[in-house]
Design a protein around this motif. Sequence first.
Motif, PDB file in Angstrom:
ATOM      1  N   PHE A  88       0.821  -1.138   0.117  1.00  0.00           N
ATOM      2  CA  PHE A  88      -0.079   0.011   0.043  1.00  0.00           C
ATOM      3  C   PHE A  88       0.952   1.160  -0.003  1.00  0.00           C
ATOM      4  O   PHE A  88       1.893   1.329   0.412  1.00  0.00           O
ATOM      5  CB  PHE A  88      -0.964  -0.017   1.064  1.00  0.00           C
ATOM      6  CG  PHE A  88      -0.582  -0.516   2.557  1.00  0.00           C
ATOM      7  CD1 PHE A  88      -1.010  -1.893   2.915  1.00  0.00           C
ATOM      8  CD2 PHE A  88       0.171   0.150   3.468  1.00  0.00           C
ATOM      9  CE1 PHE A  88      -0.623  -2.278   4.146  1.00  0.00           C
ATOM     10  CE2 PHE A  88       0.537  -0.270   4.544  1.00  0.00           C
ATOM     11  CZ  PHE A  88       0.148  -1.566   4.788  1.00  0.00           C
ATOM     12  N   GLY A  89       0.365   2.262  -0.812  1.00  0.00           N
ATOM     13  CA  GLY A  89       0.951   3.580  -0.721  1.00  0.00           C
ATOM     14  C   GLY A  89       1.076   4.018  -2.012  1.00  0.00           C
ATOM     15  O   GLY A  89       1.155   5.448  -2.324  1.00  0.00           O
ATOM     16  N   VAL A  94      -0.978   7.149  -3.831  1.00  0.00           N
ATOM     17  CA  VAL A  94      -1.720   7.550  -2.954  1.00  0.00           C
ATOM     18  C   VAL A  94      -1.380   8.847  -2.348  1.00  0.00           C
ATOM     19  O   VAL A  94      -0.438   9.059  -1.693  1.00  0.00           O
ATOM     20  CB  VAL A  94      -2.040   6.579  -1.621  1.00  0.00           C
ATOM     21  CG1 VAL A  94      -2.889   7.398  -0.495  1.00  0.00           C
ATOM     22  CG2 VAL A  94      -2.446   5.333  -2.096  1.00  0.00           C
ATOM     23  N   GLN A 118      -8.687   6.462   0.175  1.00  0.00           N
ATOM     24  CA  GLN A 118      -7.621   5.178  -0.007  1.00  0.00           C
ATOM     25  C   GLN A 118      -6.732   5.340   1.579  1.00  0.00           C
ATOM     26  O   GLN A 118      -6.579   4.074   1.854  1.00  0.00           O
ATOM     27  CB  GLN A 118      -6.547   5.619  -1.004  1.00  0.00           C
ATOM     28  CG  GLN A 118      -7.014   5.290  -2.405  1.00  0.00           C
ATOM     29  CD  GLN A 118      -7.297   3.847  -2.623  1.00  0.00           C
ATOM     30  OE1 GLN A 118      -7.811   3.143  -1.880  1.00  0.00           O
ATOM     31  NE2 GLN A 118      -6.178   3.167  -3.557  1.00  0.00           N
ATOM     32  N   ARG A 119      -6.908   6.463   2.037  1.00  0.00           N
ATOM     33  CA  ARG A 119      -6.087   6.471   3.281  1.00  0.00           C
ATOM     34  C   ARG A 119      -6.693   5.704   4.512  1.00  0.00           C
ATOM     35  O   ARG A 119      -5.947   5.043   5.265  1.00  0.00           O
ATOM     36  CB  ARG A 119      -5.621   7.903   3.766  1.00  0.00           C
ATOM     37  CG  ARG A 119      -4.655   8.717   2.977  1.00  0.00           C
ATOM     38  CD  ARG A 119      -4.928  10.164   3.336  1.00  0.00           C
ATOM     39  NE  ARG A 119      -4.471  10.720   4.349  1.00  0.00           N
ATOM     40  CZ  ARG A 119      -3.187  10.805   4.908  1.00  0.00           C
ATOM     41  NH1 ARG A 119      -2.226  10.848   3.919  1.00  0.00           N
ATOM     42  NH2 ARG A 119      -2.929  11.332   6.172  1.00  0.00           N
ATOM     43  N   ILE A 138      -5.834   1.967   3.777  1.00  0.00           N
ATOM     44  CA  ILE A 138      -4.559   1.829   4.298  1.00  0.00           C
ATOM     45  C   ILE A 138      -4.396   1.888   5.940  1.00  0.00           C
ATOM     46  O   ILE A 138      -3.590   0.769   6.400  1.00  0.00           O
ATOM     47  CB  ILE A 138      -3.561   2.901   3.844  1.00  0.00           C
ATOM     48  CG1 ILE A 138      -3.255   2.622   2.357  1.00  0.00           C
ATOM     49  CG2 ILE A 138      -2.252   2.791   4.576  1.00  0.00           C
ATOM     50  CD1 ILE A 138      -2.497   4.208   1.806  1.00  0.00           C
ATOM     51  N   GLN A 139      -5.285   2.379   6.548  1.00  0.00           N
ATOM     52  CA  GLN A 139      -5.220   2.186   8.079  1.00  0.00           C
ATOM     53  C   GLN A 139      -5.877   1.097   8.305  1.00  0.00           C
ATOM     54  O   GLN A 139      -5.615   0.290   9.276  1.00  0.00           O
ATOM     55  CB  GLN A 139      -6.174   3.401   8.538  1.00  0.00           C
ATOM     56  CG  GLN A 139      -5.627   4.751   8.456  1.00  0.00           C
ATOM     57  CD  GLN A 139      -4.611   5.093   9.398  1.00  0.00           C
ATOM     58  OE1 GLN A 139      -4.151   4.413   9.956  1.00  0.00           O
ATOM     59  NE2 GLN A 139      -4.134   6.230   9.488  1.00  0.00           N
ATOM     60  N   LEU A 163      -3.304  -1.568   7.588  1.00  0.00           N
ATOM     61  CA  LEU A 163      -2.226  -1.516   8.890  1.00  0.00           C
ATOM     62  C   LEU A 163      -2.602  -2.284  10.018  1.00  0.00           C
ATOM     63  O   LEU A 163      -1.974  -2.749  10.722  1.00  0.00           O
ATOM     64  CB  LEU A 163      -1.783   0.006   8.945  1.00  0.00           C
ATOM     65  CG  LEU A 163      -0.985   0.631   8.029  1.00  0.00           C
ATOM     66  CD1 LEU A 163      -0.936   2.115   8.456  1.00  0.00           C
ATOM     67  CD2 LEU A 163       0.481   0.113   8.153  1.00  0.00           C
ATOM     68  N   ILE A 205       5.358  -0.984   2.702  1.00  0.00           N
ATOM     69  CA  ILE A 205       4.697   0.212   2.781  1.00  0.00           C
ATOM     70  C   ILE A 205       5.498   1.432   2.127  1.00  0.00           C
ATOM     71  O   ILE A 205       6.652   1.669   2.437  1.00  0.00           O
ATOM     72  CB  ILE A 205       4.852   0.645   4.401  1.00  0.00           C
ATOM     73  CG1 ILE A 205       4.093  -0.558   4.905  1.00  0.00           C
ATOM     74  CG2 ILE A 205       4.253   1.737   4.772  1.00  0.00           C
ATOM     75  CD1 ILE A 205       4.092  -0.483   6.729  1.00  0.00           C
ATOM     76  N   ALA A 253       1.934   5.914   1.859  1.00  0.00           N
ATOM     77  CA  ALA A 253       1.423   5.265   3.253  1.00  0.00           C
ATOM     78  C   ALA A 253       2.536   5.595   4.152  1.00  0.00           C
ATOM     79  O   ALA A 253       2.245   4.988   5.314  1.00  0.00           O
ATOM     80  CB  ALA A 253       1.296   3.587   2.895  1.00  0.00           C
ATOM     81  N   LEU A 313       1.661   7.476   7.383  1.00  0.00           N
ATOM     82  CA  LEU A 313       0.494   6.812   8.128  1.00  0.00           C
ATOM     83  C   LEU A 313       1.069   5.684   9.002  1.00  0.00           C
ATOM     84  O   LEU A 313       0.511   5.072   9.570  1.00  0.00           O
ATOM     85  CB  LEU A 313      -0.740   6.041   7.053  1.00  0.00           C
ATOM     86  CG  LEU A 313      -1.494   7.316   6.383  1.00  0.00           C
ATOM     87  CD1 LEU A 313      -2.528   6.351   5.611  1.00  0.00           C
ATOM     88  CD2 LEU A 313      -2.082   8.330   6.964  1.00  0.00           C
TER      89      LEU A 313
END
Length: 483
Positions: A291-292, A295, A302-303, A306-307, A310, A322, A326, A329
Motif C-alpha cells: 500500500f501507498g 496515494v 485510500q487512506r 490503508i489504515q 495496517l 509500505i 502510506a 500513516l
Amino acid sequence: MLESWTSSQVRAAEEPLLAAGEPLMERAAFALHVHVCAALAELRGRIGGARVLVLAGSGNNGGDALYAGALLARRGVEVRAVLASDRVHQGGLDALLRAGGRVVDRPGDPDLVLDGLVGIGGDGSGLHGRAAEVAHGLTGGAFVVAVDVPSGIGVDDGTATGPGLDADLTVTFGAAKPGLLLPPAARRAGRVEVVDIGLTLDEPPAVARLDDSDVAQLWPVPTADAHKYTRGVVGVVAGSRAYPGAAILATTAALRAGVGMVRYLGDVGDVVVAANPEVVVGNGRVQAWVFGPGVSTDDASQRRRIQYALEHVVTGGEPAVIDAGALELLPERVGPHAVLTPHAGELAALLGARGEDVDRAGIEAEPLRWARRTHELTGATVLLKGPVTLVVGALGATYAQADAPAWLATAGAGDVLAGLLGALLAARVDAIHDDPTIVAALAATAALVHGRAAHRANPGGPISATDVAEALPGTIAALVEGP
C-alpha cells in the motif's frame, strides 16, 4: 553472495596469523600484481613496457602496493612511486628499488595507478595533506586499481564526503569491506575482486550483496500440488483517480512476479481490471499487502483503506510493503515483517516526523546510518531506494544491491518494485512467520530482480516502468533456472 566484514573484524582475523609469522603482505602483494598484470594485458595487449605509478601512504596497503610494484618491475614494467608520507613501509620501498623501480616527485602519465594512499583506517572524510596533493596531481585517463579500498572512503560505513580517487578495480584482501558495497562510497570502488589470504571470519558479515545464485535459493517456485493460495495472495491499496497508473504498475508487477492472486482495494478498480483482468477487486483473504503507491495526502478513501490494512499488519502479523503515500500513516512501531520502501526524500520526511534532524542530502551522505536509525525507531525492515539499494532488517541484517542500470531512475519504477516485493512476501509468508529475519533477504532479492529486469527490458538503453514489469517473468525464469 558477496559478504563483507568491518575493519576491526578483519584486523582481529589477521592477528593470530601475523603472530604465527604468516606472510600476509607477501600474499596480498602477489595477488595484487597478478590482477594488475591482467588489467594491463587487457588495456595494452601486453605487460612489458607498461608504465605503472604506485601511490604509497604510510599504512600497510602502501606496503602492499610497493611490494606489488617490485614484482611488476621484475616483469618488465616501468614502475614509479610517489610517496605520500615519510613513513612508508621500508621493506616494500627497498624491494621496489632493488627491482629497478624509482621514486619520483610527480605522477607523470602512467598507464595504470596503484592507489595505496589510505587503507582500512579511512573514515570517509577524504584525502588530506600530502595524499590529497598527490591524488590531485594525477592527470589523464589512467586505469586506477585501489589497494584493498579506494583511498578516502568510509571503510565501515560507506561515507565519502571528501576528495578521493575513483577506482576502476578494487583488489581487496581477506574479505570485502562494507564501504566497497555501501552507498555512496561504492561508486568509487569499480569492480571488486576479493583475494583469499587465509583469514577465518566466523562472525556474521556486516553487509552482504546477493547474486543470481541466491535468487534461485530464495525465490518461491511452485510445486506440482500448488494452488493460488499456496502461491500467495497479495492485497494492493494503490492509485487514485489522479494517479491510476500506480495501481496498474503495482498490480502488474505482482502478477508478472508469479503471485497466486492479486486483490485490489481502491477507487480505480475499473482501469486496473481493464489492464489486468486477473485482478480481483474488493476485500477477501490476503496474505501480504502493498500500500501507498499513487496515494496522495488528500485521498481520504485510500487512506482509510490503508489504515484498515495496517491494522492487519500490526495485530495480525501480515507482511506488508509500505510505500510512498502510506509512509506518513506508519504507526509508531511495526515489526520486521513490514518493509518500508522510501527514497531519500521520503525517508527524511519520515524521520523528521519522529524528531530526527536530517534532510535528503543528509540521508544521501550517510544512508547506512539513517536506514539503521529508521529500523531502530520503527522496528520495520527498511529498503532505501537509490543507485545502490540498501536494506536493513532484523538482527542487523544489511544488504546493499547495485543491480540496476541508471535508466531505472524513471517514474513508476518504485511502484513496480513494491508490487514485485509484495508478491514475494505473500509467497513466502510461512517462512516469514517462522523467521522474520528472512524479510531483509527477500527485500534484497526483490531489488536484485527489479534491477535485472530493467537490464533485460532494453540492455544499455532507456526503459519505462511498464517495460520493467513486462520483463519480470523472463527475468525470474532465467534466475531460478540458473546457469
